[in-house]
Design a protein around this motif. Sequence first.
Motif, PDB file in Angstrom:
ATOM      1  N   LYS A  19      11.605  67.762  76.494  1.00 58.27           N
ATOM      2  CA  LYS A  19      12.633  68.369  75.640  1.00 58.27           C
ATOM      3  C   LYS A  19      13.791  68.943  76.471  1.00 58.27           C
ATOM      4  CE  LYS A  19      10.344  67.572  71.868  1.00 58.27           C
ATOM      5  NZ  LYS A  19       9.719  68.634  71.083  1.00 58.27           N
ATOM      6  N   THR A  20      14.906  69.160  75.782  1.00 56.32           N
ATOM      7  CA  THR A  20      16.092  69.771  76.382  1.00 56.32           C
ATOM      8  C   THR A  20      16.203  71.202  75.877  1.00 56.32           C
ATOM      9  OG1 THR A  20      17.180  67.621  76.408  1.00 56.32           O
ATOM     10  CG2 THR A  20      18.581  69.540  76.687  1.00 56.32           C
ATOM     11  N   VAL A  21      16.283  72.162  76.801  1.00 60.94           N
ATOM     12  CA  VAL A  21      16.218  73.586  76.453  1.00 60.94           C
ATOM     13  C   VAL A  21      17.458  74.308  76.967  1.00 60.94           C
ATOM     14  CG1 VAL A  21      14.883  75.725  76.690  1.00 60.94           C
ATOM     15  CG2 VAL A  21      13.697  73.518  76.596  1.00 60.94           C
ATOM     16  N   VAL A  22      17.984  75.228  76.158  1.00 58.79           N
ATOM     17  CA  VAL A  22      19.050  76.121  76.605  1.00 58.79           C
ATOM     18  C   VAL A  22      18.505  77.541  76.599  1.00 58.79           C
ATOM     19  CG1 VAL A  22      20.006  76.251  74.243  1.00 58.79           C
ATOM     20  CG2 VAL A  22      21.398  76.971  76.192  1.00 58.79           C
ATOM     21  N   GLU A  23      18.724  78.250  77.698  1.00 63.28           N
ATOM     22  CA  GLU A  23      18.277  79.641  77.800  1.00 63.28           C
ATOM     23  C   GLU A  23      19.497  80.549  77.892  1.00 63.28           C
ATOM     24  OE1 GLU A  23      15.550  82.698  80.479  1.00 63.28           O
ATOM     25  OE2 GLU A  23      16.001  80.689  81.247  1.00 63.28           O
ATOM     26  N   ALA A  69      16.018  76.592  71.957  1.00 66.77           N
ATOM     27  CA  ALA A  69      16.813  77.659  72.564  1.00 66.77           C
ATOM     28  C   ALA A  69      15.905  78.855  72.812  1.00 66.77           C
ATOM     29  CB  ALA A  69      17.973  78.054  71.660  1.00 66.77           C
ATOM     30  N   LEU A  70      16.147  79.533  73.917  1.00 63.04           N
ATOM     31  CA  LEU A  70      15.336  80.680  74.315  1.00 63.04           C
ATOM     32  C   LEU A  70      16.265  81.814  74.717  1.00 63.04           C
ATOM     33  CD1 LEU A  70      12.606  81.984  75.206  1.00 63.04           C
ATOM     34  CD2 LEU A  70      12.928  80.842  77.417  1.00 63.04           C
ATOM     35  N   SER A  71      15.939  83.022  74.279  1.00 56.71           N
ATOM     36  CA  SER A  71      16.743  84.183  74.661  1.00 56.71           C
ATOM     37  C   SER A  71      15.846  85.412  74.698  1.00 56.71           C
ATOM     38  CB  SER A  71      17.885  84.400  73.664  1.00 56.71           C
ATOM     39  OG  SER A  71      18.651  85.530  74.023  1.00 56.71           O
ATOM     40  N   ALA A  72      15.648  85.960  75.886  1.00 59.68           N
ATOM     41  CA  ALA A  72      14.763  87.113  76.052  1.00 59.68           C
ATOM     42  C   ALA A  72      15.576  88.364  76.359  1.00 59.68           C
ATOM     43  CB  ALA A  72      13.756  86.851  77.168  1.00 59.68           C
ATOM     44  N   THR A 116      24.502  74.217  68.414  1.00 58.16           N
ATOM     45  CA  THR A 116      24.125  73.381  69.552  1.00 58.16           C
ATOM     46  C   THR A 116      22.693  72.858  69.459  1.00 58.16           C
ATOM     47  OG1 THR A 116      24.401  73.214  71.958  1.00 58.16           O
ATOM     48  CG2 THR A 116      23.218  75.139  71.130  1.00 58.16           C
ATOM     49  N   LEU A 117      21.911  73.384  68.502  1.00 55.13           N
ATOM     50  CA  LEU A 117      20.551  72.889  68.304  1.00 55.13           C
ATOM     51  C   LEU A 117      20.549  71.630  67.443  1.00 55.13           C
ATOM     52  CD1 LEU A 117      18.475  76.135  67.610  1.00 55.13           C
ATOM     53  CD2 LEU A 117      18.284  74.631  69.595  1.00 55.13           C
ATOM     54  N   LYS A 118      19.607  70.759  67.700  1.00 55.17           N
ATOM     55  CA  LYS A 118      19.410  69.605  66.833  1.00 55.17           C
ATOM     56  C   LYS A 118      18.935  70.090  65.462  1.00 55.17           C
ATOM     57  CE  LYS A 118      18.339  66.578  70.730  1.00 55.17           C
ATOM     58  NZ  LYS A 118      17.298  65.798  71.441  1.00 55.17           N
ATOM     59  N   PRO A 119      19.082  69.266  64.410  1.00 50.09           N
ATOM     60  CA  PRO A 119      18.729  69.720  63.052  1.00 50.09           C
ATOM     61  C   PRO A 119      17.335  70.315  62.915  1.00 50.09           C
ATOM     62  CG  PRO A 119      19.938  67.671  62.934  1.00 50.09           C
ATOM     63  CD  PRO A 119      19.706  67.929  64.398  1.00 50.09           C
ATOM     64  N   SER A 120      16.388  69.833  63.706  1.00 53.52           N
ATOM     65  CA  SER A 120      15.028  70.381  63.625  1.00 53.52           C
ATOM     66  C   SER A 120      14.716  71.294  64.805  1.00 53.52           C
ATOM     67  CB  SER A 120      14.008  69.239  63.584  1.00 53.52           C
ATOM     68  OG  SER A 120      14.141  68.418  64.744  1.00 53.52           O
ATOM     69  N   GLY A 121      15.757  71.703  65.539  1.00 55.35           N
ATOM     70  CA  GLY A 121      15.558  72.532  66.723  1.00 55.35           C
ATOM     71  C   GLY A 121      15.085  73.936  66.388  1.00 55.35           C
TER      72      GLY A 121
END
Length: 550
Positions: free
Chosen positions: A110-114, A177-180, A202-207
């Motif tokens: 998967k492709t992840v943005v933090e 997407a992740l944000s802590a 920026t997320l895919k429809p099911s992201g």
Amino acid sequence: MTDFGFPKNLMPSLSCVCGNNPLILKEDGGNGFMTMEGKLVCPVCGQTFFILNGIVDFFSVQKDLGINKDTKVEMGVRDKQAPEYDKRLGERFEREIIPTFSAMDDLDGKTVVEYGSGTGRLTVELKEAEKVLAIDISKQSLHILRQKLISSGTKNVGLVWADVVNLRLAPFFFDSALSAQVYEHISTFVERLKFLYSVKRTLKPSGSLVLSAYHCDIRRKFKRKLKEGHHSSGIFFHYFRKSEIKREISAVFPKVRVTLIDISLPIIGGILRSLHLEKAISQIAGHIPVIKNLAHLVLVCATNDKFSVLSHSSFFITPLSRKYWFWFTKPFEFSGTAMTNFLSYDDSNLGGFHKKKGLTSIIDLNQTLELVWSGMRDKFMRKQIEKGERNGIKVTQSSNFKEFEILYRKFRRKYSLPQDRVSLFKKRSFIFSAYYGGKLIAGGLFLGDGINMRAYALASLRQSKSGRLREIVGQANRMVIWEAIKFAHNTGHKSFDLGGINPNSPNPHQVSLAEFKEAFGGTRCENYYYYKVYSPILRLWMRFRGFHNI
């Protein structure tokens, strides 16, 4: 030169912070897989963004465009704290990071943005992901993370120096997407919404989004500590109640689940840590009603989708009663429901769908608010808004849905107008209410998806023959829409839809309403309403009600 750079397969995820346009890589100092030094150029506005030591610098341009004071303070503090940050938070690994990753979907491939990677406490744990974009406002923190990635030989992580609130990434690019512990440091509700809409786009429809933030626990309440303020370091903070953060994020994401994590028990916490029992006890405590309120963090899991609303008709049996409304999207097949409805700006011809064309007026929000204000076609409009402010009319974003609903129903009855089920939008709408002398005199319900915002329902008090009150109400109506326009602009929306116009109607009220809306300076645009009935029972009922072409 150190063999570390920005991965080229992540370049398409980046967009110009000025207008969300794709960027072109120039002066590439790297190899076929990564760029160590280079320039990214926007082909539309010509803005240049530099890549230095493999880190993309968006912040230098964002700073010139305008960054709020709290963000500037936080950047300076984070830079100073960066060398000691891992050591300071290291003991919370099992209580915080493990449950955070447990909440995320399978990351394999998967492709992840933090957002807010800091020194990489969580970034280095994203080993299963195929590509990772790590963003932070602290340049020093990113350099520490860079050294960690070099030491481990990791080459699938791209580093970006930027303010996450004012960052725009490519649409539909990331799976997760992740944000802590970033959300609690965004200083206003409007800024937090702007951030959430940016993540959603920026997320895919099911992201999915996994986010943690400070929890307003029972210890804080008992000690009567501030829920919002500034730490001694100067960094802004807001402690969230579980219901509060769910309400905020549900305005943007339809499926939201909130749990409590990072539970440490007073007095015995140190003993449990020495016995390596802290993780197990924290997990058990999370299921005990009173004890779980000792949690330091709220953990949010949100799922992306198109802007839709579900309605149930009481006289049909579910699932035959399910009716869905989709906003700002082309029609598509959606099985397992009785009926689907779509509002779109695209003219489509899809088999089985009924289509109705209409007109609306749309304001372009890519321009500044000053230009939107000066672009109003009628000086009288601006004068009435200014006069209303001088008369003491107060317009606020309201959470009192019931109050607006009562006003709306009275207004529609007075003019013998059909009443929509505005209650459907209670969780996914924004209400602006105008008060005069402490009394509600006008209001509006607005729908937004981060790109488009539309006026869905407007209402005002029209029960007095007093010329003075009529003038006040007229000013309030204009002020409500102007506040909604400003809100849409400040939360990153690209257009504001006045909610449909019918300038050629035989009904004088509709003609007058169209003139009122067009005075705000928008451009006429066609919009389309589509619907399809799947349920044979509902089809028979609608034919009985007069819909003969169903």
